[in-house]
Design a protein around this motif. Structure first.
Motif, PDB file in Angstrom:
ATOM      1  N   TRP A  50       0.785  -1.178   0.093  1.00 45.38           N
ATOM      2  CA  TRP A  50      -0.342   0.085  -0.065  1.00 45.38           C
ATOM      3  C   TRP A  50       0.869   1.401  -0.061  1.00 45.38           C
ATOM      4  N   PRO A  54       0.273   3.590  -3.839  1.00 41.36           N
ATOM      5  CA  PRO A  54      -0.838   4.088  -3.165  1.00 41.36           C
ATOM      6  C   PRO A  54      -2.000   4.333  -4.090  1.00 41.36           C
ATOM      7  N   SER A  56      -3.517   1.827  -5.481  1.00 45.58           N
ATOM      8  CA  SER A  56      -4.273   0.690  -5.390  1.00 45.58           C
ATOM      9  C   SER A  56      -4.941   0.354  -3.943  1.00 45.58           C
ATOM     10  N   HIS A  57      -5.646   1.325  -3.529  1.00 47.90           N
ATOM     11  CA  HIS A  57      -5.997   1.164  -2.231  1.00 47.90           C
ATOM     12  C   HIS A  57      -7.182  -0.090  -1.976  1.00 47.90           C
ATOM     13  N   ALA A  60      -5.175  -3.260  -1.120  1.00 46.76           N
ATOM     14  CA  ALA A  60      -4.622  -3.551   0.341  1.00 46.76           C
ATOM     15  C   ALA A  60      -5.629  -3.443   1.206  1.00 46.76           C
ATOM     16  N   ILE A  61      -6.718  -2.766   1.119  1.00 45.18           N
ATOM     17  CA  ILE A  61      -7.844  -2.968   1.858  1.00 45.18           C
ATOM     18  C   ILE A  61      -8.711  -4.275   1.917  1.00 45.18           C
TER      19      ILE A  61
END
Length: 82
Positions: A50, A54, A56-57, A60-61
């Motif tokens: 992440w 940054p 590709s939120h 990661a979530i």
């Protein structure tokens, strides 16, 4: 000679058909246990991913939610809940 080779081929096929499902089952169990013990490392990798990417939120979530779910399942299984 052809009959011997045919019988050998049939025995090999039967052996593989009998052993292959057990090997696949053992590989699946081993993969699940490996994921269970590597869950904290996956959480750290998701955090690093992440920070590096940054944009590709969502991924990661998603990884974070999956890891938290694994922790909750582990905690419930230790307490004896079904």
């Amino acid at each position: 000679m052809i009959l011997i080779e045919l019988m050998f081929g049939m025995m090999l096929a039967v052996f593989l058909l009998l052993v292959l499902p057990f090997l696949l089952l053992m590989a699946g169990i081993a993969g699940a246990m490996l994921l269970w013990y590597l869950a904290p490392a996956v959480l750290l990798a998701a955090l690093i991913f992440w920070l590096i990417f940054p944009g590709s939120h969502g991924l990661a979530i998603l990884l974070l939610v999956l890891i938290l779910g694994l922790f909750l399942i582990e905690r419930r299984s230790r307490r004896g809940y079904p």
